[in-house]
Design a protein around this motif. Structure first.
Motif, short mmCIF file in Angstrom:
data_model
loop_
_atom_site.label_atom_id
_atom_site.label_comp_id
_atom_site.label_asym_id
_atom_site.label_seq_id
_atom_site.Cartn_x
_atom_site.Cartn_y
_atom_site.Cartn_z
N TYR A 53 -4.01 -8.97 1.41
CA TYR A 53 -4.00 -7.51 1.30
C TYR A 53 -5.15 -6.94 2.13
CZ TYR A 53 -3.27 -2.87 -0.63
OH TYR A 53 -3.04 -1.52 -0.77
N TYR A 202 2.25 -7.52 0.71
CA TYR A 202 2.94 -7.02 -0.49
C TYR A 202 3.70 -8.13 -1.22
CZ TYR A 202 1.35 -2.54 0.99
OH TYR A 202 0.52 -1.49 1.33
N SER A 278 5.61 2.13 0.23
CA SER A 278 4.31 2.19 0.87
C SER A 278 4.57 2.45 2.36
CB SER A 278 3.56 0.87 0.64
OG SER A 278 2.20 1.03 0.91
#
Ligand code: AVI
Length: 315
Positions: A53, A202, A278
């Protein structure tokens, strides 16, 4: 107190309505805000520390490397108004750089807000901290104490990407209405990039994002009158090329039914519940979104790989 009463969970009618309404849609979906119960917020915190991430790490680095330039462009002193309760790293970075007289964090979670405000005040004794407990997507008032001061809005983390463009535009417009003329906005926006890296961010190998997504089913079972087979769903992160966004889904691995508040929802193997968007922006897309929201971009800082942009805009 009888044990049953002690164990009772109060049902948030908005959660119940969003779940029941969302599951009736052609593409079942539940608004992403419900991912953040106490456990969900802890898991999101864990996500921000994962190797895969990159957004938190890269944005923090951009802010650290360019702190003096950002402060010179945004203006020092006055009031720093953060949409969200603030991160333990990014908020102090901006406070040290911009040296505001007032810091105003706005968050829906009063407890978390007061805790983080108290910690910040302890570390910056000269700073006035005026927390506002409010849902920043709805109208609210800023404290009178900052009337007439130079105002810089702060919306890091690429949270704007969790709103579909129409809602993102509305949100930016409401920030402008709240912050008033002559204000500035510092905003983080994640960039479109190599799809494997995006998907990995993700759907991390440690499975933390999967746990974050699946926690929504645990929350439904705990807070609603529900029987949902949590093992019948797996996490999936999909890139939607047309809409330029990563989508999180919970995918049924076999035929299953969910019984929630007296209603039954049937899922065939492969059916999904859409739980989060997102959005990722290109250079021009990011600027156009800001302009549509009433903000004129005036400066932008990016990392060497151009993975993430930290943008300064004026009202
Ligand atoms: C909070 N928000 C900016 C995160 C994001 O990257 O969209 C939420 C998240 N969902 C899965 N991982 C992180």
């Amino acid at each position: 107190m009888p044990e049953t009463l002690e164990a009772a969970v109060t049902v948030d009618p908005a959660f119940r309505d969003d779940v029941l309404r969302g599951l009736k849609q052609k593409q079942p979906s539940i608004p992403a805000r419900w991912l953040y119960d106490r456990r969900g917020s802890e898991l999101f915190d864990d996500i921000t520390r994962l190797d895969a991430y990159y957004p938190t790490r890269v944005e923090t680095r951009i802010m650290r490397d360019n702190a003096a330039e950002i402060a010179a462009a945004a203006g020092k002193g006055g009031a720093l108004i953060e949409f969200g309760a603030g991160s333990v790293t990014k908020t102090p970075l901006m406070i040290n750089a911009l040296e505001p007289d007032h810091y105003v964090p706005i968050d829906i979670s009063g407890d978390y807000l007061r805790d983080s405000a108290a910690k910040l005040k302890a570390d910056h004794p000269g700073l006035e901290v005026d927390p506002v407990e409010a849902d920043f997507t709805k109208p609210f008032d800023l404290p009178d104490a900052i009337a007439g001061l130079h105002r810089v809005g702060f919306f890091p983390g690429s949270t704007i990407g969790n709103f579909v463009p129409r809602s993102a535009t509305d949100l930016l417009r409401s920030f402008r209405d709240i912050l008033l003329d002559d204000s500035m906005l510092l905003i983080g926006m994640d960039r479109v990039k190599d799809l494997d890296r995006l998907r990995a961010a993700y759907d991390d190998p440690e499975g933390v994002t999967a746990a974050f997504n699946k926690n929504l089913l645990t929350r439904i079972n705990r807070e609603l009158d529900a029987r949902v087979d949590e093992d019948a769903f797996v996490h999936e992160a999909r890139w939607n090329e047309m809409l330029g966004r990563i989508e999180m889904h919970l995918v049924a691995t076999r035929d299953t039914v969910m019984d929630i508040e007296g209603e039954r929802f049937a899922f065939a193997e492969g059916d999904t519940i859409h739980t989060e968007n997102s959005h990722k922006y290109g250079k021009r897309g990011a600027r156009t979104l800001l302009l549509s929201g009433g903000w004129t971009p005036i400066a932008e800082w990016v990392d060497a790989d151009r993975d993430f942009a930290f943008i300064l805009a004026e009202a």
